[in-house]
Design a protein around this motif. Structure first.
Motif, short mmCIF file in Angstrom:
data_model
loop_
_atom_site.label_atom_id
_atom_site.label_comp_id
_atom_site.label_asym_id
_atom_site.label_seq_id
_atom_site.Cartn_x
_atom_site.Cartn_y
_atom_site.Cartn_z
N VAL A 128 -2.45 -29.27 30.26
CA VAL A 128 -2.06 -28.04 30.77
C VAL A 128 -2.60 -27.69 31.78
N LEU A 129 -3.98 -27.65 31.97
CA LEU A 129 -4.80 -27.25 33.13
C LEU A 129 -4.19 -28.11 34.33
N ALA A 130 -4.19 -29.49 34.48
CA ALA A 130 -3.75 -30.16 35.43
C ALA A 130 -2.37 -29.83 35.91
N TYR A 131 -1.51 -29.75 35.12
CA TYR A 131 -0.05 -29.21 35.38
C TYR A 131 -0.06 -27.80 36.09
N VAL A 132 -0.68 -26.76 35.27
CA VAL A 132 -0.49 -25.53 35.89
C VAL A 132 -1.41 -25.42 37.18
N MET A 133 -2.64 -26.15 37.28
CA MET A 133 -2.98 -25.87 38.67
C MET A 133 -2.20 -26.54 39.99
N ASN A 134 -1.65 -27.67 39.56
CA ASN A 134 -0.91 -28.20 40.42
C ASN A 134 0.35 -27.30 40.99
N LEU A 135 0.94 -26.68 39.70
CA LEU A 135 1.90 -25.65 40.14
C LEU A 135 1.46 -24.32 40.74
N LEU A 136 0.41 -23.91 40.48
CA LEU A 136 -0.12 -22.71 40.98
C LEU A 136 -0.71 -22.92 42.60
N ASN A 137 -1.27 -24.19 42.63
CA ASN A 137 -1.62 -24.46 44.01
C ASN A 137 -0.75 -24.37 45.12
N LYS A 138 0.76 -25.12 44.76
CA LYS A 138 1.90 -24.96 45.44
C LYS A 138 2.26 -23.50 45.56
N ARG A 139 2.66 -22.77 44.64
CA ARG A 139 3.33 -21.64 44.48
C ARG A 139 2.58 -20.55 45.16
N HIS A 140 1.01 -20.67 45.13
CA HIS A 140 0.36 -19.28 45.71
C HIS A 140 -0.29 -19.93 47.01
N ASN A 141 -0.10 -21.20 47.12
CA ASN A 141 -0.78 -21.73 48.51
C ASN A 141 -2.23 -21.69 48.55
N TYR A 142 -2.86 -22.27 47.38
CA TYR A 142 -4.42 -22.05 47.63
C TYR A 142 -4.83 -23.18 48.49
N HIS A 143 -4.25 -23.96 49.01
CA HIS A 143 -4.60 -25.18 49.72
C HIS A 143 -5.92 -25.98 48.90
N LEU A 144 -5.50 -26.13 47.88
CA LEU A 144 -6.80 -27.03 47.07
C LEU A 144 -6.36 -28.32 47.18
N ASP A 145 -7.49 -29.34 47.27
CA ASP A 145 -7.47 -30.78 47.27
C ASP A 145 -7.61 -31.16 45.72
N LEU A 146 -6.86 -31.21 44.88
CA LEU A 146 -6.96 -31.44 43.54
C LEU A 146 -7.13 -33.06 43.17
N VAL A 147 -7.97 -33.06 42.59
CA VAL A 147 -8.20 -34.71 41.80
C VAL A 147 -8.29 -34.68 40.44
N LEU A 148 -7.99 -35.73 39.64
CA LEU A 148 -8.55 -35.65 38.18
C LEU A 148 -9.57 -36.64 38.01
N LEU A 149 -10.45 -36.00 37.12
CA LEU A 149 -11.74 -36.91 36.80
C LEU A 149 -11.78 -37.05 35.32
N SER A 150 -11.82 -38.38 34.81
CA SER A 150 -11.80 -38.48 33.37
C SER A 150 -12.92 -39.35 33.05
N ILE A 151 -13.61 -39.12 31.77
CA ILE A 151 -14.69 -39.70 31.41
C ILE A 151 -14.12 -40.69 30.23
N ASP A 152 -14.72 -41.96 30.30
CA ASP A 152 -14.63 -42.83 29.25
C ASP A 152 -15.87 -42.93 28.40
N GLU A 153 -15.85 -42.04 27.20
CA GLU A 153 -16.99 -42.21 26.58
C GLU A 153 -17.20 -43.48 25.80
N GLY A 154 -16.00 -44.27 25.64
CA GLY A 154 -16.16 -45.51 24.86
C GLY A 154 -15.96 -45.36 23.53
N ILE A 155 -14.81 -44.59 23.00
CA ILE A 155 -14.39 -44.48 21.64
C ILE A 155 -13.31 -45.05 21.35
N THR A 156 -13.51 -46.26 20.61
CA THR A 156 -12.29 -47.12 20.19
C THR A 156 -11.23 -46.25 19.82
N GLY A 157 -10.05 -46.47 20.08
CA GLY A 157 -8.84 -45.89 19.32
C GLY A 157 -8.65 -44.59 19.85
#
Ligand SMILES: [Zn+2]
Ligand SMILES: [Zn+2]
Ligand SMILES: [Zn+2]
Ligand SMILES: [Zn+2]
Lengths: 434, 335
Positions: free
Chosen positions: B75-104
């Motif tokens: 939801v954060l990624a979705y809303v940030m992307n939306l607000l960034n456009k709607r309110h012209n934050y001019h942010l360069d958004l990127v997603l950062l994910s951690i792979d902890e290595g927890i199978t399944g």
């Protein structure tokens, strides 16, 4: 420090690691090392009866000694609810006082006179404990001051004010308002009952009663010339208050609410010399001296579910059971909390007399949107919502907003707030207009 | 409870905001019953207000969104992307994910993050424990047992996020901590006696410009509303909880919070208000930031938390921790 580890060290392995013979061995008193222990309330601190009692007296004496605002030779008013802790504390205080009076002990008398104060709340509970309180206090042969809680409606906290005004809480155009008017000779009993009953939730009733009980006790101390008011709070009670007040949005006055030594009314110092002793220790004390007390009210689960105080009490007692240093950790954490003074208004809450955070009035409104003019317009002015903030918010702390908000009036119904609240609000108005 | 009357009332009930739409959610924060469209508006715009009032961003800032594939970060990624456009934050958004290595658990949630990256057209960087530390979370649990794994994982994740942000050239990370999480953390810090952490856990932004900042745009957003939002917007998220359960102590606090909310739905906001009173500005900037002697990464101690943990692991962690009777030594590992 010690407390930190206990909480984290809750690892299930700790008891398994103990060698079996260690568990079975008879443990001697840790203090005198001679007698077998009788009590082990703090789990890691087994004591015999004598050492336990002197441990309690020692803790009490230390706390009294650390009260810096308390002058020597003054009078002390001891608040008694009749419950376990305040009951035991009265006995400890009395014995301390008598001992201090004894010239042979070689000590200077710390206090002049001591007396007991009791607030009779039977108008709310429907149950009078006055007789029992008299039986408890009589053997000590010290004065007992009793005031019914509804007296809160006729006291003035201002020395030179005879212009009695009252606050009416009413609905106007669907909004709640506080209106200051001339006192129309209200009946204290009725006013107290109606105010109490207009608050639907037990959690908010608790706030109201806690507030006015404390104000009334301070008032009693002030007019009867007792510059020190002694409250019977145990560390267990303080820990519960820390959690409960945090959850009620009362954090802004936590340092005042739980202080070992504080001033709510000018010229009255509140002390809590039982603040380092556990509730279980007071219970044990009463047991050893066979002291009678008023038993705690028993609540069923549906009552508990409506009370933040009771839920917090259950939460703390469950944790304390498994991690015996929970209470001390919570209390010592709270002792270290300081608030940033620049964030506070110079004016105190008209109802509970505690400091008000400058942002409290707009805080909720600034973090929520309750009105939308046009769902397609994203250039709306968010500050518009501030117009809807009730006017009375400016006189009250955040916790007391919740309390007054919760008052639920029937159509055309009005309830009254105590006279001292009007006094405080009037002062605020005249100070801010000049 | 009672029979006919309230039923009729409920049928007639309209949205408390637009007075037209059919109410679908009772907002815990305000007590209002609101329709779907009004809910979207207040949900998104309250987050915008939080961002504005907290002065969260600089224009053209590169901001990494910590994405786990769970509901909060989706939801954060979705809303940030939306607000960034709607309110012209001019942010360069990127997603950062951690792979902890927890199978399944992590395999599936990473797939979700990858889909989110495509759906929102945002770049994605994945960093794994295994490549950073030489240990996957599964291997750690196998070695250290099932205790405290949230602690270990928290420490490692925190640093992994920082390192991932550096790789991405971002100095600002957004996390999906919501109001419920913050209220819970306030209580936990009181119970643990962690005063410094208590004094900063309600800050919307921690850290400063000289290091990597972390912000919580969901500070005043209820978990319940995040779930509803994801549900109504049909967002693609991974809903299984981490297979390594949180410790019992935190569990207690969670049950307590639920009981409180039944008394008063605003309890979470009330706790955050209290928590803000305990804030202390001086506890935000950590004293003299150094670099870890072992890994060269920024740290408040000579050797960073992650390195201490890894040292323990490499030496055989269970014995290492139990031997130290005072767990104060690793109390600081708690996030
Ligand atoms: Zn002994
Ligand atoms: Zn107040
Ligand atoms: Zn609507
Ligand atoms: Zn390192």
């Amino acid at each position: 420090m010690d407390s930190n580890k206990k909480i984290n060290c809750r690892s299930d392995s700790s008891s398994e690691d103990l060698p079996a013979e260690k568990k079975k061995k008879i443990i001697n008193c840790l203090k005198c090392k001679a007698k077998p222990h009788n009590v082990n309330i703090r789990k890691n601190y087994p004591l015999c009866k004598e050492c336990f009692l002197s441990f309690m007296q020692h803790k009490f004496r230390t706390n009294i000694g650390q009260a810096k605002k308390v002058k020597k030779g003054v009078n002390v008013l001891i608040a008694l609810s009749g419950g376990n802790c305040s009951r035991a504390l009265l006995d400890i205080f009395y014995k301390y006082h008598k001992g201090a009076e004894n010239p042979k002990s070689g000590k200077i008398q710390r206090f002049k006179d001591i007396a007991v104060a009791y607030i009779d709340d039977s108008i709310i509970t429907g149950e009078s404990h006055v007789q029992k309180i008299k039986e408890i206090v009589t053997p000590y042969d010290i004065p007992l001051l009793i005031r019914p809680i509804e007296d809160i409606f006729s006291i003035s906290l201002d020395d030179n004010n005879d212009n009695y005004k009252i606050i009416t809480v009413k609905n106007k155009d669907g909004k709640k308002e506080l209106e200051i008017s001339q006192n129309t000779n209200i009946d204290n009993k009725t006013a107290m009952k109606e105010l109490y009953e207009s608050i639907p939730l037990l959690a908010d009733k608790e706030c109201l009663i806690n507030n006015i009980r404390l104000v009334l006790l301070n008032y009693m101390a002030k007019i009867s010339k007792y510059p020190v008011l002694c409250l019977g709070d145990s560390s267990t009670k303080v820990a519960i208050d820390v959690i409960s007040n945090t959850c009620k949005g009362r954090g802004s006055s936590l340092p005042e609410d739980i202080a070992s030594e504080t001033e709510l009314l000018k010229d009255v110092v509140i002390i809590k010399p039982g603040k380092t002793l556990l509730k279980e220790e007071f219970i044990q004390y009463n047991e050893y001296f066979d002291l009678d007390y008023i038993p705690e009210k028993q609540y069923n689960s549906s009552e508990i579910a409506k009370s933040i105080d009771l839920i917090s009490a259950g939460f703390i007692s469950d944790l304390q059971e498994n991690f015996p240093s929970t209470v001390t950790t919570v209390v010592s954490t709270a002792n270290k909390i300081t608030v940033e003074e620049e964030n506070y208004s110079s004016y105190h809450c008209s109802l509970c007399l505690c400091p008000i955070r400058k942002d409290s009035e707009k805080w909720l409104a600034s973090n929520s949107i309750t009105e939308v003019k046009d769902r397609t317009d994203y250039n709306y002015d968010h500050t518009e919502v501030y117009k809807n903030i009730p006017k009375y918010y400016q006189y009250l702390c955040f916790n007391c907003h919740i309390l007054i908000d919760s008052i639920n009036l029937q159509e055309n119904q009005t309830v009254y707030l105590p006279y001292y609240v009007a006094e405080k609000i009037n002062k605020y108005i005249s100070a801010s207009s000049s | 409870m009672s029979n006919v009357k309230p039923n009729i009332k409920r049928q007639k009930r309209v949205c408390d905001i637009c007075k037209v739409g059919k109410p679908v959610i009772k907002r815990p924060k305000t007590g209002q019953m609101v329709c779907k469209e009004c809910f979207y508006f207040v949900f998104e715009e309250e987050i915008h207000q939080t961002i504005i009032q907290g002065n969260l961003f600089k224009e053209n800032e590169r901001v990494a969104i910590g994405a786990s594939g769970g509901k909060d970060s989706t939801v954060l990624a979705y809303v940030m992307n939306l607000l960034n456009k709607r309110h012209n934050y001019h942010l360069d958004l990127v997603l950062l994910s951690i792979d902890e290595g927890i199978t399944g658990y992590r395999d599936d949630s990473l797939e979700t993050v990858k889909r989110n990256a495509r759906q929102y057209n945002l770049p994605l960087k994945i960093v794994s424990y295994k490549e950073l530390y030489g240990w996957s979370m599964d291997e750690i649990v196998k070695e250290a047992g099932n205790k405290n794994n949230c602690t270990f994982c928290g420490v490692l994740r925190r640093q992994a996020l920082d390192r991932g942000a550096v790789m991405l050239g971002a100095k600002h990370i957004l996390t999906g901590h919501n109001a419920d999480d913050i209220a819970e953390t306030v209580l936990m810090n009181i119970l643990r006696g962690d005063v410094p952490r208590l004094q900063r856990c309600t800050f919307i932004t921690t850290g400063n410009d000289s290091m990597i900042k972390r912000s919580k745009p969901f500070k005043y957003t209820y978990e319940k509303e995040i779930v509803m939002y994801a549900h109504y917007k049909k967002l693609d998220y991974f809903s299984t909880e981490c297979i390594y359960a949180p410790n019992a102590f935190r569990g207690n606090a969670r049950v307590f919070l639920k009981d409180l909310e039944k008394v008063r739905s605003t309890a979470i906001m009330d706790i955050i208000y209290s928590g803000e009173s305990y804030e202390n500005k001086s506890s935000n900037t950590l004293p003299s930031m150094k670099t870890c002697e072992r890994c060269g990464y920024m740290s408040s101690n000579k050797i960073c938390k992650a390195c201490i943990l890894l040292e323990g692991l490499n030496k055989g962690l269970p014995r290492y921790l139990i031997k130290k009777k005072t767990l104060i030594n690793y109390n600081f590992l708690f996030i």
